[in-house]
Motif scaffolding. Structure first.
Motif, PDB file in Angstrom:
ATOM      1  N   ARG A   1       6.149   0.909  14.107  1.00 11.89           N
ATOM      2  CA  ARG A   1       6.594   0.086  12.942  1.00 11.89           C
ATOM      3  C   ARG A   1       6.151  -0.078  11.734  1.00 11.89           C
ATOM      4  NH1 ARG A   1       6.441  -5.211  17.248  1.00 11.89           N
ATOM      5  NH2 ARG A   1       8.444  -4.552  18.812  1.00 11.89           N
ATOM      6  N   ALA A   2       4.775   0.199  11.480  1.00 13.47           N
ATOM      7  CA  ALA A   2       4.302   0.262  10.438  1.00 13.47           C
ATOM      8  C   ALA A   2       4.723   1.600   9.372  1.00 13.47           C
ATOM      9  CB  ALA A   2       2.900   0.103  10.404  1.00 13.47           C
ATOM     10  N   ALA A   3       5.185   2.455  10.187  1.00  9.92           N
ATOM     11  CA  ALA A   3       5.596   3.732   9.432  1.00  9.92           C
ATOM     12  C   ALA A   3       7.325   3.500   8.789  1.00  9.92           C
ATOM     13  CB  ALA A   3       5.716   5.037  10.228  1.00  9.92           C
ATOM     14  N   ILE A   4       8.050   2.695   9.656  1.00 12.99           N
ATOM     15  CA  ILE A   4       9.260   2.341   9.214  1.00 12.99           C
ATOM     16  C   ILE A   4       9.223   1.453   8.103  1.00 12.99           C
ATOM     17  CG2 ILE A   4      11.310   1.144  10.137  1.00 12.99           C
ATOM     18  CD1 ILE A   4      10.952   1.966  12.822  1.00 12.99           C
TER      19      ILE A   4
ATOM     20  N   MET B   1       6.658  10.505   1.203  1.00 10.79           N
ATOM     21  CA  MET B   1       6.228  11.076   2.449  1.00 10.79           C
ATOM     22  C   MET B   1       4.620  10.482   2.768  1.00 10.79           C
ATOM     23  SD  MET B   1       7.776  14.721   2.534  1.00 10.79           S
ATOM     24  CE  MET B   1       6.904  15.240   4.333  1.00 10.79           C
ATOM     25  N   VAL B   2       3.798  10.710   1.627  1.00 14.50           N
ATOM     26  CA  VAL B   2       2.623  10.186   1.852  1.00 14.50           C
ATOM     27  C   VAL B   2       2.484   8.738   2.001  1.00 14.50           C
ATOM     28  CG1 VAL B   2       0.275  10.299   0.644  1.00 14.50           C
ATOM     29  CG2 VAL B   2       1.813  12.293   0.376  1.00 14.50           C
ATOM     30  N   GLY B   3       3.188   8.067   1.163  1.00 12.24           N
ATOM     31  CA  GLY B   3       3.169   6.477   1.389  1.00 12.24           C
ATOM     32  C   GLY B   3       3.604   6.126   2.848  1.00 12.24           C
ATOM     33  N   THR B   4       4.624   6.713   3.369  1.00 14.50           N
ATOM     34  CA  THR B   4       4.742   6.405   4.974  1.00 14.50           C
ATOM     35  C   THR B   4       3.696   6.941   5.630  1.00 14.50           C
ATOM     36  OG1 THR B   4       7.068   7.007   4.165  1.00 14.50           O
ATOM     37  CG2 THR B   4       6.496   7.088   6.645  1.00 14.50           C
ATOM     38  N   LEU B   5       2.987   8.298   5.429  1.00 18.81           N
ATOM     39  CA  LEU B   5       1.698   8.270   6.333  1.00 18.81           C
ATOM     40  C   LEU B   5       0.760   7.363   6.292  1.00 18.81           C
ATOM     41  CD1 LEU B   5       0.179  10.453   8.002  1.00 18.81           C
ATOM     42  CD2 LEU B   5      -0.396  11.709   5.939  1.00 18.81           C
ATOM     43  N   VAL B   6       0.583   6.832   5.150  1.00 14.15           N
ATOM     44  CA  VAL B   6      -0.521   6.115   4.853  1.00 14.15           C
ATOM     45  C   VAL B   6      -0.135   4.723   5.721  1.00 14.15           C
ATOM     46  CG1 VAL B   6      -1.895   4.439   3.262  1.00 14.15           C
ATOM     47  CG2 VAL B   6      -1.468   6.913   2.666  1.00 14.15           C
ATOM     48  N   SER B   7       0.905   4.134   5.683  1.00 13.76           N
ATOM     49  CA  SER B   7       1.655   3.013   6.413  1.00 13.76           C
ATOM     50  C   SER B   7       1.197   3.168   7.704  1.00 13.76           C
ATOM     51  CB  SER B   7       2.653   2.694   6.020  1.00 13.76           C
ATOM     52  OG  SER B   7       3.896   3.494   6.153  1.00 13.76           O
ATOM     53  N   ALA B   8       1.564   4.433   8.285  1.00 12.43           N
ATOM     54  CA  ALA B   8       1.395   4.864   9.750  1.00 12.43           C
ATOM     55  C   ALA B   8      -0.132   4.629  10.220  1.00 12.43           C
ATOM     56  CB  ALA B   8       2.071   5.890  10.119  1.00 12.43           C
ATOM     57  N   LEU B   9      -1.018   5.086   9.403  1.00 15.94           N
ATOM     58  CA  LEU B   9      -2.640   4.873   9.476  1.00 15.94           C
ATOM     59  C   LEU B   9      -2.772   3.516   9.513  1.00 15.94           C
ATOM     60  CD1 LEU B   9      -3.796   7.848   7.610  1.00 15.94           C
ATOM     61  CD2 LEU B   9      -3.332   7.794   9.924  1.00 15.94           C
ATOM     62  N   LEU B  10      -2.334   2.699   8.712  1.00 11.93           N
ATOM     63  CA  LEU B  10      -2.633   1.257   8.547  1.00 11.93           C
ATOM     64  C   LEU B  10      -2.151   0.495   9.991  1.00 11.93           C
ATOM     65  CD1 LEU B  10      -2.153   0.267   4.866  1.00 11.93           C
ATOM     66  CD2 LEU B  10      -4.190   0.207   6.093  1.00 11.93           C
TER      67      LEU B  10
ATOM     68  N   THR C   1       0.932  -1.131  -0.020  1.00 13.40           N
ATOM     69  CA  THR C   1       0.053   0.137  -0.029  1.00 13.40           C
ATOM     70  C   THR C   1       0.800   1.217   0.066  1.00 13.40           C
ATOM     71  OG1 THR C   1      -1.796  -1.181   1.332  1.00 13.40           O
ATOM     72  CG2 THR C   1      -1.780   1.372   1.148  1.00 13.40           C
ATOM     73  N   ALA C   2       1.835   1.292   0.835  1.00 14.77           N
ATOM     74  CA  ALA C   2       2.772   2.268   0.694  1.00 14.77           C
ATOM     75  C   ALA C   2       3.718   2.663  -0.581  1.00 14.77           C
ATOM     76  CB  ALA C   2       3.884   2.231   1.894  1.00 14.77           C
ATOM     77  N   ALA C   3       4.014   1.467  -1.132  1.00 13.76           N
ATOM     78  CA  ALA C   3       4.482   1.698  -2.303  1.00 13.76           C
ATOM     79  C   ALA C   3       3.589   2.093  -3.471  1.00 13.76           C
ATOM     80  CB  ALA C   3       5.214   0.095  -2.970  1.00 13.76           C
ATOM     81  N   GLY C   4       2.465   1.605  -3.401  1.00 12.40           N
ATOM     82  CA  GLY C   4       1.343   1.907  -4.663  1.00 12.40           C
ATOM     83  C   GLY C   4       0.935   3.387  -4.147  1.00 12.40           C
ATOM     84  N   VAL C   5       0.786   3.700  -3.084  1.00 13.87           N
ATOM     85  CA  VAL C   5       0.555   5.331  -2.663  1.00 13.87           C
ATOM     86  C   VAL C   5       1.614   6.095  -3.130  1.00 13.87           C
ATOM     87  CG1 VAL C   5      -0.015   7.086  -1.100  1.00 13.87           C
ATOM     88  CG2 VAL C   5      -1.331   4.687  -1.039  1.00 13.87           C
ATOM     89  N   ALA C   6       2.664   5.654  -2.804  1.00 11.02           N
ATOM     90  CA  ALA C   6       4.176   6.668  -3.122  1.00 11.02           C
ATOM     91  C   ALA C   6       4.023   6.943  -4.636  1.00 11.02           C
ATOM     92  CB  ALA C   6       5.354   5.968  -2.769  1.00 11.02           C
ATOM     93  N   LEU C   7       4.146   5.632  -5.473  1.00  9.35           N
ATOM     94  CA  LEU C   7       4.089   5.759  -6.723  1.00  9.35           C
ATOM     95  C   LEU C   7       3.173   6.466  -7.512  1.00  9.35           C
ATOM     96  CD1 LEU C   7       5.217   2.132  -7.802  1.00  9.35           C
ATOM     97  CD2 LEU C   7       6.682   4.178  -7.835  1.00  9.35           C
ATOM     98  N   THR C   8       1.900   6.353  -6.986  1.00  5.68           N
ATOM     99  CA  THR C   8       0.772   7.220  -7.656  1.00  5.68           C
ATOM    100  C   THR C   8       0.978   8.759  -7.222  1.00  5.68           C
ATOM    101  OG1 THR C   8      -0.592   5.272  -7.196  1.00  5.68           O
ATOM    102  CG2 THR C   8      -1.948   7.322  -7.637  1.00  5.68           C
TER     103      THR C   8
END
Length: 342
Positions: free
Chosen positions: A279-282, A258-267, A221-228
């Motif tokens: 941990r999810a943010a890292i 940055m947005v991908g990291t934020l989304v992973s932290a929310l997950l 999810t983080a990778a997909g959001v970052a690429l998009t």
């Protein structure tokens, strides 16, 4: 007895002296002409380089500035949409994986691998293209089969498939003399094609590890959001330009990560233990950075091929290889984060 000729016979006359006559008087314009040429002439010693007259300001030519490549907004948005669809498909397919029920996820991963083989081989066009494509497809099927059927979920079988596939691809390129000449130049491209295809098999291995499915959810999810986000930002604000020949901007690359990291932290805040937002943010940060950097590297490689004079082929395949490379690198990054962070 006196000599019949004077001692001066045979000597060259002075420049201003006519043969057999007295020295000629200086002409009226000689002094002005000598002053304009920079003063009296000095005898040059042996080995001393000759002086050049100073260049006039008007003779200096400025360096030619290469105009930057135009950013095509519809194309950038299309690539962003493809990255979003690819990431969504992988994340949803990962949720269907379970003990004794891994065939649907394996089929999805294999489809992505075959699509990657098509895109990367048609874009890079290595020597013995058909051989490299066939070896990569066989390596993909073998890697997926070993990832499902091994007793213990580990990466060593995939590494062995990678080494054997790379050797087979290089040997296939050495058969014909025409391909043999270009093997050294295309060795890196061939290795990246085979390695990228096998890297997707890491997702199947990860699905067999406890908390592996959740790890894939966070990282993919983080990778997909970052690429998009990176591609969509380039469509509207490709600034500052990283290179004139690459239609990418630093704002998209940094903002996507940055947005991908934020989304992973929310997950991570919604997932159960051992996941936490930190941990999810890292984990998301590593996957997002790996994805956007791989996508950016593909852009530089494509620009290098165009500058080398290679004719572009199959523009659809050329523009799909960026997101595919991003997810191919995010897969082993997710596996490493699962082992190191959790």
């Amino acid at each position: 007895m006196f000599p019949s000729s004077t001692p001066d016979t045979g000597r060259d006359p002075w420049p201003d002296q006519s043969p057999g006559g007295p020295p000629s008087a200086p002409r009226p314009g000689d002094d002005e002409e000598r002053a304009e040429r920079g003063g009296p002439r000095r005898a040059r010693r042996d080995g001393e380089p000759a002086r050049r007259p100073p260049a006039e300001p008007g003779d200096e030519k400025g360096e030619e500035v290469t105009p930057p490549v135009e950013v095509r907004r519809p194309l950038a948005l299309s690539v962003a949409g493809f990255a979003a669809l690819l990431g969504t498909g992988l994340v949803l397919a990962a949720q269907t994986s379970g003990p004794g029920h891994r065939l649907p996820f394996t089929i999805v991963v294999l489809s992505v691998q075959l699509l990657s083989v098509l895109a990367w081989t048609m874009a890079a066009r290595p020597p013995a293209l058909a051989v490299v494509a066939a070896v990569s497809a066989v390596a993909a099927v073998t890697a997926d089969t070993l990832a499902v059927q091994t007793d213990v979920a580990r990466l060593m079988p995939l590494v062995q498939v990678l080494l054997v596939g790379l050797v087979a691809a290089v040997l296939g390129q050495l058969v014909r003399r025409v391909d043999r000449v270009r093997v050294t130049d295309s060795l890196r491209g061939t290795a990246l094609i085979v390695a990228g295809v096998v890297a997707f098999g890491t997702l199947i291995v990860l699905s067999r590890i406890p908390a592996g499915t959740q790890t894939m959810t966070v990282c993919l999810t983080a990778a997909g959001v970052a690429l998009t986000v990176a591609r969509a930002t380039d469509a509207f604000a490709a600034w500052p330009r990283l290179a004139p020949q690459v239609p990418r901007g630093a704002a998209g690359v940094v903002g996507g990560a940055m947005v991908g990291t934020l989304v992973s932290a929310l997950l991570g805040s919604y997932l159960v233990t051992p996941f936490t937002p930190t941990r999810a943010a890292i984990m998301g940060l590593v996957a997002a950075v790996a994805a956007v950097l791989a996508d950016l590297a593909v852009g530089y490689a494509e620009a290098g091929r165009l500058m080398a004079g290679e004719q572009p082929t199959m523009w659809v395949a050329r523009h799909m290889q960026g997101p595919l490379a991003g997810f191919a690198l995010a897969a082993p990054a997710a596996y490493a984060m699962c082992k190191l962070v959790l």
